[in-house]
Scaffold this motif. Structure first.
Motif, PDB file in Angstrom:
ATOM      1  N   VAL A 104       0.884  -1.159   0.000  1.00 48.64           N
ATOM      2  CA  VAL A 104       0.000   0.000   0.000  1.00 48.64           C
ATOM      3  C   VAL A 104       0.924   1.212   0.000  1.00 48.64           C
ATOM      4  N   THR A 105       0.610   2.242  -0.785  1.00 49.21           N
ATOM      5  CA  THR A 105       1.463   3.434  -0.802  1.00 49.21           C
ATOM      6  C   THR A 105       0.623   4.696  -0.610  1.00 49.21           C
ATOM      7  N   PHE A 106       1.270   5.715  -0.078  1.00 49.76           N
ATOM      8  CA  PHE A 106       0.654   7.039   0.036  1.00 49.76           C
ATOM      9  C   PHE A 106       1.705   8.065  -0.345  1.00 49.76           C
ATOM     10  N   LYS A 107       1.323   9.003  -1.222  1.00 55.59           N
ATOM     11  CA  LYS A 107       2.219  10.088  -1.623  1.00 55.59           C
ATOM     12  C   LYS A 107       1.417  11.378  -1.613  1.00 55.59           C
ATOM     13  N   SER A 108       1.858  12.317  -0.793  1.00 54.07           N
ATOM     14  CA  SER A 108       1.109  13.571  -0.667  1.00 54.07           C
ATOM     15  C   SER A 108       1.174  14.392  -1.950  1.00 54.07           C
ATOM     16  N   THR A 109       0.101  15.129  -2.207  1.00 64.74           N
ATOM     17  CA  THR A 109       0.042  16.049  -3.337  1.00 64.74           C
ATOM     18  C   THR A 109      -0.159  17.482  -2.869  1.00 64.74           C
ATOM     19  N   ARG A 110      -0.580  17.640  -1.614  1.00 70.78           N
ATOM     20  CA  ARG A 110      -0.825  18.986  -1.082  1.00 70.78           C
ATOM     21  C   ARG A 110      -0.824  18.942   0.440  1.00 70.78           C
ATOM     22  N   VAL A 111      -0.185  19.929   1.067  1.00 71.34           N
ATOM     23  CA  VAL A 111      -0.219  20.095   2.515  1.00 71.34           C
ATOM     24  C   VAL A 111      -0.787  21.472   2.800  1.00 71.34           C
ATOM     25  N   GLU A 112      -1.878  21.497   3.542  1.00 77.85           N
ATOM     26  CA  GLU A 112      -2.550  22.766   3.847  1.00 77.85           C
ATOM     27  C   GLU A 112      -2.456  23.042   5.344  1.00 77.85           C
ATOM     28  N   PRO A 113      -1.675  24.066   5.746  1.00 78.59           N
ATOM     29  CA  PRO A 113      -1.619  24.424   7.160  1.00 78.59           C
ATOM     30  C   PRO A 113      -2.934  25.062   7.590  1.00 78.59           C
ATOM     31  N   LEU A 114      -3.452  24.626   8.734  1.00 79.44           N
ATOM     32  CA  LEU A 114      -4.731  25.148   9.235  1.00 79.44           C
ATOM     33  C   LEU A 114      -4.549  26.084  10.418  1.00 79.44           C
ATOM     34  N   GLY A 115      -3.308  26.307  10.800  1.00 80.37           N
ATOM     35  CA  GLY A 115      -3.044  27.134  11.972  1.00 80.37           C
ATOM     36  C   GLY A 115      -2.652  26.255  13.145  1.00 80.37           C
ATOM     37  N   GLY A 116      -1.799  26.813  14.011  1.00 80.28           N
ATOM     38  CA  GLY A 116      -1.314  26.022  15.135  1.00 80.28           C
ATOM     39  C   GLY A 116      -0.542  24.826  14.630  1.00 80.28           C
ATOM     40  N   ASN A 117      -0.873  23.658  15.131  1.00 77.38           N
ATOM     41  CA  ASN A 117      -0.164  22.437  14.735  1.00 77.38           C
ATOM     42  C   ASN A 117      -1.047  21.510  13.897  1.00 77.38           C
ATOM     43  N   LYS A 118      -2.075  22.061  13.251  1.00 78.84           N
ATOM     44  CA  LYS A 118      -3.026  21.264  12.462  1.00 78.84           C
ATOM     45  C   LYS A 118      -2.791  21.443  10.957  1.00 78.84           C
ATOM     46  N   PHE A 119      -2.957  20.331  10.213  1.00 84.79           N
ATOM     47  CA  PHE A 119      -2.748  20.338   8.771  1.00 84.79           C
ATOM     48  C   PHE A 119      -3.767  19.417   8.101  1.00 84.79           C
ATOM     49  N   LYS A 120      -4.085  19.724   6.852  1.00 86.87           N
ATOM     50  CA  LYS A 120      -4.792  18.777   5.992  1.00 86.87           C
ATOM     51  C   LYS A 120      -3.781  18.315   4.945  1.00 86.87           C
ATOM     52  N   VAL A 121      -3.562  17.022   4.874  1.00 86.41           N
ATOM     53  CA  VAL A 121      -2.598  16.455   3.940  1.00 86.41           C
ATOM     54  C   VAL A 121      -3.366  15.633   2.914  1.00 86.41           C
ATOM     55  N   THR A 122      -3.401  16.121   1.690  1.00 89.96           N
ATOM     56  CA  THR A 122      -4.072  15.409   0.603  1.00 89.96           C
ATOM     57  C   THR A 122      -3.024  14.617  -0.160  1.00 89.96           C
ATOM     58  N   GLY A 123      -3.385  13.398  -0.532  1.00 92.86           N
ATOM     59  CA  GLY A 123      -2.425  12.593  -1.273  1.00 92.86           C
ATOM     60  C   GLY A 123      -3.088  11.450  -1.999  1.00 92.86           C
ATOM     61  N   ASP A 124      -2.286  10.732  -2.765  1.00 92.63           N
ATOM     62  CA  ASP A 124      -2.749   9.580  -3.526  1.00 92.63           C
ATOM     63  C   ASP A 124      -2.478   8.315  -2.735  1.00 92.63           C
ATOM     64  N   LEU A 125      -3.558   7.630  -2.375  1.00 90.35           N
ATOM     65  CA  LEU A 125      -3.459   6.351  -1.686  1.00 90.35           C
ATOM     66  C   LEU A 125      -3.686   5.246  -2.706  1.00 90.35           C
ATOM     67  N   THR A 126      -2.748   4.306  -2.769  1.00 90.90           N
ATOM     68  CA  THR A 126      -2.876   3.173  -3.688  1.00 90.90           C
ATOM     69  C   THR A 126      -3.024   1.897  -2.881  1.00 90.90           C
ATOM     70  N   VAL A 127      -4.169   1.244  -3.059  1.00 94.93           N
ATOM     71  CA  VAL A 127      -4.488  -0.007  -2.377  1.00 94.93           C
ATOM     72  C   VAL A 127      -5.108  -0.938  -3.410  1.00 94.93           C
ATOM     73  N   HIS A 128      -4.678  -2.210  -3.433  1.00 91.56           N
ATOM     74  CA  HIS A 128      -5.315  -3.205  -4.298  1.00 91.56           C
ATOM     75  C   HIS A 128      -5.238  -2.776  -5.766  1.00 91.56           C
ATOM     76  N   GLY A 129      -4.175  -2.054  -6.115  1.00 94.28           N
ATOM     77  CA  GLY A 129      -3.969  -1.623  -7.490  1.00 94.28           C
ATOM     78  C   GLY A 129      -4.790  -0.427  -7.913  1.00 94.28           C
ATOM     79  N   VAL A 130      -5.514   0.202  -6.960  1.00 95.13           N
ATOM     80  CA  VAL A 130      -6.375   1.351  -7.260  1.00 95.13           C
ATOM     81  C   VAL A 130      -5.832   2.572  -6.523  1.00 95.13           C
ATOM     82  N   THR A 131      -5.724   3.695  -7.221  1.00 93.68           N
ATOM     83  CA  THR A 131      -5.238   4.942  -6.620  1.00 93.68           C
ATOM     84  C   THR A 131      -6.376   5.942  -6.526  1.00 93.68           C
ATOM     85  N   LYS A 132      -6.584   6.471  -5.306  1.00 90.99           N
ATOM     86  CA  LYS A 132      -7.634   7.465  -5.056  1.00 90.99           C
ATOM     87  C   LYS A 132      -7.069   8.560  -4.156  1.00 90.99           C
TER      88      LYS A 132
END
Length: 194
Positions: A104-132
């Motif tokens: 299983v792999t994960f590779k981030s495509t975007r990191v969004e700082p939300l303030g303080g120590n919080k972030f939204k990390v968007t990325g491509d998750l590949t499981v079972h040959g499918v990437t979403k």
């Protein structure tokens, strides 16, 4: 007088460059990383499995957190539910099909700082040959010197919810929940010796 002005300007420039620290690359520590996922089983229980990690890196830019990134590889050989028969079943073709898709792999495509120590990390998750695309809600726990290893270290927690059917693993839905809760905790070190 002119020499003093030049020295003052040089000192200001030096301080400015020091304040703009370069991004730091950290290697994830498998012994302090857990990638847990849980699901509901016929409404009776909520089993949990740990994937751990094979390898991974976090690049953290303290000055510009949006320039940060993460990349991980999770070998299904590490999958552990504490029930060996369930480990084997989850690796079969009706779930992960680990013989065909061993990681299983994960590779981030975007990191969004939300303030303080919080972030939204968007990325491509590949499981079972499918990437979403998947969004992790991440918290920076601490960045600083690791007191035992004497190297810079960083630690994060993160959570996400996915639908396993999105990755071609819809066996037994809805009796076994489609939604899977993911919880990650990790430490990583920079410049760690081999």
């Amino acid at each position: 007088m002119r020499a003093m002005n030049v020295l003052a300007l040089a000192a200001l420039l030096g301080a400015s460059f020091a304040a703009q620290a370069a991004p730091v690359t950290y290697k994830l520590d498998p012994s302090h990383t857990m990638v847990l996922f849980s699901w509901n089983h016929f409404g009776f229980s909520n089993p949990t499995a740990n994937l751990g990690i094979g390898e991974g890196t976090v690049v953290y830019d303290e000055a510009k957190p949006a320039n940060s990134s993460v990349q991980v590889t999770l070998p299904l050989a590490n999958l552990d539910t504490h029930v060996s028969a369930l480990d084997e079943h989850l690796k079969k073709p009706d779930f992960f099909d680990a013989a065909k898709y061993p990681v299983v792999t994960f590779k981030s495509t975007r990191v969004e700082p939300l303030g303080g120590n919080k972030f939204k990390v968007t990325g491509d998750l590949t499981v079972h040959g499918v990437t979403k695309p998947v969004v992790l809600d991440a918290t920076l726990n601490k960045a600083g010197m690791q007191p035992m290893l004497k190297v810079p270290a960083i630690g994060f927690d993160a959570t996400a919810t996915i639908k396993r059917s999105d990755f071609g693993m819809g066996a037994y839905v809805p009796n076994v929940s489609d939604e899977v809760q993911i919880r990650i905790t990790t430490e990583a070190e920079a410049g760690k010796g081999k």
